[in-house]
Design an enzyme around this catalytic site. Structure first.
Site, PDB file in Angstrom:
ATOM      1  CD  GLU A  35      -3.020  -0.677   0.116  1.00  0.00           C
ATOM      2  OE1 GLU A  35      -3.016  -0.548  -1.166  1.00  0.00           O
ATOM      3  OE2 GLU A  35      -3.555  -1.708   0.471  1.00  0.00           O
ATOM      4  CG  HIS A  36      -0.015   4.888   0.554  1.00  0.00           C
ATOM      5  ND1 HIS A  36      -0.355   6.087   0.301  1.00  0.00           N
ATOM      6  CD2 HIS A  36      -0.996   4.418   1.263  1.00  0.00           C
ATOM      7  CE1 HIS A  36      -1.538   6.318   0.635  1.00  0.00           C
ATOM      8  NE2 HIS A  36      -2.121   5.149   1.187  1.00  0.00           N
ATOM      9  N   GLY A 123     -15.935   5.044  -2.193  1.00  0.00           N
ATOM     10  CA  GLY A 123     -15.274   5.242  -0.767  1.00  0.00           C
ATOM     11  C   GLY A 123     -14.681   3.980   0.004  1.00  0.00           C
ATOM     12  N   GLY A 125     -12.542   1.838  -1.015  1.00  0.00           N
ATOM     13  CA  GLY A 125     -11.097   1.454  -1.302  1.00  0.00           C
ATOM     14  C   GLY A 125     -11.086   0.353  -2.295  1.00  0.00           C
ATOM     15  CB  SER A 129     -11.927   6.849  -9.104  1.00  0.00           C
ATOM     16  OG  SER A 129     -10.860   6.163  -8.048  1.00  0.00           O
ATOM     17  CG  ASP A 173      -6.042   1.980  -7.473  1.00  0.00           C
ATOM     18  OD1 ASP A 173      -5.406   1.468  -7.001  1.00  0.00           O
ATOM     19  OD2 ASP A 173      -6.456   3.068  -6.854  1.00  0.00           O
TER      20      ASP A 173
HETATM   21  C1  GLA Z   1      -5.070   4.574  -3.814  1.00  0.00           C
HETATM   22  C2  GLA Z   1      -4.189   5.101  -5.334  1.00  0.00           C
HETATM   23  C3  GLA Z   1      -3.197   3.869  -5.341  1.00  0.00           C
HETATM   24  C4  GLA Z   1      -2.224   3.565  -4.275  1.00  0.00           C
HETATM   25  C5  GLA Z   1      -3.172   3.324  -3.080  1.00  0.00           C
HETATM   26  C6  GLA Z   1      -2.555   2.974  -1.860  1.00  0.00           C
HETATM   27  O1  GLA Z   1      -5.806   3.553  -4.291  1.00  0.00           O
HETATM   28  O2  GLA Z   1      -5.005   5.509  -6.280  1.00  0.00           O
HETATM   29  O3  GLA Z   1      -2.530   4.409  -6.513  1.00  0.00           O
HETATM   30  O4  GLA Z   1      -1.467   4.278  -4.166  1.00  0.00           O
HETATM   31  O5  GLA Z   1      -4.245   4.204  -2.976  1.00  0.00           O
HETATM   32  O6  GLA Z   1      -1.803   1.932  -2.058  1.00  0.00           O
END
Ligand code: GLA
Length: 396
Positions: A35-36, A123, A125, A129, A173
């Protein structure tokens, strides 16, 4: 009950009086771990899911373009594609942002009719989008025979989010929604964009998502702040080692050497990313070895990193995580996505799943006064055309 494909087709017919030229199915995604790490040029391990956006499209003979979001019962019209700028309606920016990118890339587009709907809670996660961006990008590619490769489309979708939505997201994503493969998780190297797939064979365990039903408005501003904190760390480490272009290149050793030159917050952000990258690689190894206990421990470390170092969790997510790890039969859990709410993923023994969902749901309700919703997903293919009717002005 009508499927979403039937629903968007029906509503398209009602709005425009004829069948669409095509219907596109564009999935959301889950992320096992990483993540991130994407905008830090590291590794991620996502998969496309069987929930997403269904979009019906045709070329338009009315001069104007019409985009209709059936879930919101809202519509926008664009008389032409001159001087596009961001809208006040959130969803419109994902659609028009992509058109803006395609025009900047000098793709020849004409007016379109478009109706879409989805089944990803906003929202949560799960990247509704990216699913929407890819749906319109893929749809226009088909409709106007633009000849774009999948990776080209991924990049346009990502850039649309940067420029029209204002979130400086990584590539995970859009990549996953476009490139997903049934029953496979994809380890993507976000620097080289090379990827490898791994079958997700959890044997006696089941993957369950739990939506916290929390969406914090600070998610997008905090997202951009995290990104610049990482860049700050890179700039400091670069002074010691010019080869450091991103946190992907940095080691814990180097970070520790530079610790006194950075704020305590920047140190913690960088530490989380460097370790999270390692965790993706370790997770894949554990997956191959069918070391399920190991998977659970890695997920736990990831969650604790997000809570204490990257600071992107919230009380509701912390509760779901704590409950999961004290429940017999749950071997792993963590929050997914950008943070500050959304879903947790849970790896649960199959025969404990029902009891777990009941118990965690009632404990959550007692604590917060609202529900957590389980979401059952299957790992599925990326964006695809599910209907085509050349008589209605499909690709030439
Ligand atoms: C969102 C962003 C992704 C990624 C995640 C965290 O979904 O769109 O690019 O950074 O957060 O992993």
């Amino acid at each position: 009950m009508a499927t979403l494909q039937e629903k968007v087709t029906q509503q398209f017919k009602e709005r425009f009086g004829h069948m669409p030229a095509l219907v596109v199915q564009s999935p959301g995604r889950l992320n096992m771990i990483g993540e991130h790490t994407d905008y830090n040029m590291g590794y991620v391990l996502p998969a496309a899911i069987d929930k997403g956006i269904w979009m019906a499209l045709s070329r338009s003979d009315m001069g104007v373009s019409v985009f209709r979001a059936i879930d919101m019962d809202e519509e926008i019209q664009l008389p032409d594609f001159e001087q596009l700028s961001p809208f006040d309606k959130g969803w419109a920016n994902y659609v028009v942002g992509v058109i803006d990118q395609l025009l900047k890339a000098e793709k020849e587009l004409g007016p379109v009719k478009c109706v879409f709907g989805g089944n990803i809670p906003i929202g949560s996660g799960l990247s509704s989008s990216a699913a929407l961006e890819n749906a319109i990008c893929f749809g226009l590619n088909e409709l106007f025979s633009l000849g774009m490769s999948k990776m080209e489309m991924v990049k346009h979708s990502q850039k649309a989010e940067h420029e029209f939505v204002g979130v400086m997201c990584g590539i995970m994503d859009q990549f996953t929604s476009m490139m997903g493969q049934e029953n496979k998780v994809i380890r993507l190297d976000c620097r080289s964009l090379e990827y490898e797939t791994f079958p997700l064979d959890l044997q006696d365990y089941e993957l369950v998502l739990l939506n916290s039903n929390v969406e914090h408005s600070l998610a997008s501003s905090q997202y951009n702040i995290r990104r610049s904190q990482c860049e700050e760390g890179v700039a400091i480490m670069q002074k010691k080692d010019a080869a450091i272009q991103s946190l992907r290149d940095a080691s814990m050793d180097l970070l520790d050497q530079c610790r006194n030159e950075m704020s305590e917050v920047v140190y913690r952000r960088c530490k989380y990313i460097i370790e999270e990258n390692e965790r993706v690689l370790n997770f894949c190894e554990a997956l191959e070895q069918k070391n399920f206990e190991g998977l659970g421990q890695i997920l736990k470390a990831a969650q604790l990193g997000m809570k204490h170092e990257y600071e992107i969790t919230c009380p509701e997510i912390d509760f779901l995580f704590d409950f999961a790890y004290q429940y017999p039969g749950v071997i792993g859990a963590r929050m997914m996505g950008g943070g500050f709410g959304g879903c947790t993923l849970n790896i649960v023994e199959k025969d404990k799943e029902e009891a777990y969902l009941q118990d965690i749901s009632s404990a959550y309700k007692d604590q917060f006064g609202f529900e957590t919703t389980p979401i059952k997903v299957k790992i599925s293919d990326g964006v695809k055309k599910v209907y085509e009717n050349d008589a209605q002005g499909g690709s030439a």
